[in-house]
Scaffold this motif. Structure first.
Motif, short mmCIF file in Angstrom:
data_model
loop_
_atom_site.label_atom_id
_atom_site.label_comp_id
_atom_site.label_asym_id
_atom_site.label_seq_id
_atom_site.Cartn_x
_atom_site.Cartn_y
_atom_site.Cartn_z
N ARG A 45 -2.72 -10.72 3.68
CA ARG A 45 -2.63 -9.28 3.46
C ARG A 45 -2.03 -8.55 4.65
O ARG A 45 -1.34 -7.55 4.50
CB ARG A 45 -4.02 -8.73 3.15
CG ARG A 45 -4.56 -9.19 1.79
CD ARG A 45 -6.02 -8.85 1.59
NE ARG A 45 -6.48 -9.21 0.25
CZ ARG A 45 -7.76 -9.22 -0.11
NH1 ARG A 45 -8.71 -8.90 0.77
NH2 ARG A 45 -8.08 -9.56 -1.35
N SER A 73 -3.71 -10.04 -4.98
CA SER A 73 -3.50 -8.88 -4.09
C SER A 73 -2.17 -8.88 -3.35
O SER A 73 -1.79 -7.86 -2.77
CB SER A 73 -4.64 -8.80 -3.08
OG SER A 73 -4.69 -9.95 -2.26
N CYS A 74 -1.46 -10.00 -3.35
CA CYS A 74 -0.19 -10.09 -2.61
C CYS A 74 0.91 -10.49 -3.60
O CYS A 74 1.19 -11.68 -3.78
CB CYS A 74 -0.30 -11.11 -1.48
SG CYS A 74 -1.66 -10.81 -0.32
#
Length: 220
Positions: A45, A73-74
């Protein structure tokens, strides 16, 4: 522009060895090292790498959970699992969590680096021949007593269903084109639409979807 790589392995010797090797390749840049799954998620992140070279067995959060969190999330980061193929029974779980493929720790160094480049380019690591072996070893658990009928796949055409079935059998775009009597460009276009319609990150997830939908059976 170099490929930004995050190394995630609990063994310092493995990480340092990979870092030294990648230093000799100007198209590869190590942007961080993680000794645990939780650290890999945090660094992914923070550094936004192109590829995370992810071990499975690490203390605390393992590579599977770390892969799931990074994939969620990425958006631009792809995970390449680093494992011992003959021993590690968790590879399938990592692929389902969003990994784009795997490399074996005893592979030749050049093959591992080539795999990083393949994944960074947006392709699945698993080539047709390796796909068949992976499916045979990891998805055939155990042999069912009855054959599960194919499940409906919402939103795809009959032709796309045929293409998905062939992807599940480990066929390349050229092989799909040959079997369906279409051009390679058309086969590639069908595969691209399957990515979008099935929300698949890469070809690996299409293979898994084909098996989960019962379109193909695990080889015996």
């Amino acid at each position: 522009m170099s490929i930004r790589v995050l190394l995630a392995d609990d063994q310092p010797l493995v990480r340092s060895g990979l870092r030294v090797i990648m230093t000799d390749h100007p198209d590869l840049e190590v942007v961080g090292e993680a000794a645990s799954g939780a650290e890999a998620v945090r660094l992914a992140r923070e550094t936004d790498p192109d590829v995370v070279l992810m071990d499975i067995r690490m203390p605390g959060m393992d590579g599977i959970e770390a892969t799931r969190l990074i994939a969620a999330s990425c958006a631009t980061t792809r995970v390449l699992v680093l494992t011992t193929f003959d021993e590690d029974e968790y590879v399938y779980g990592a692929l389902r969590a969003g990994a784009s493929g795997f490399v074996v720790k005893d592979m030749a160094v050049d093959d591992i680096l080539a795999a990083v480049r393949v994944v960074a380019a947006g392709d699945a690591l698993i080539a047709p021949g390796i796909t068949r072996r992976l499916i045979a070893d990891l998805l055939d658990r155990p042999a069912p007593t009855t054959v599960r009928p194919p499940q409906p796949v919402e939103g795809i055409t009959e032709r796309e269903r045929e293409v998905l079935t062939l992807v599940g059998r480990g066929r390349s775009n050229a092989e799909i084109a040959d079997e369906l009597f279409i051009s390679v460009a058309t086969a590639k276009s069908h595969v691209a639409r399957l990515f979008a319609k099935l929300n698949a990150r890469d070809r690996v997830q299409l293979v898994i979807t084909a098996y989960e939908m019962g379109l193909v059976a695990a080889p015996r």
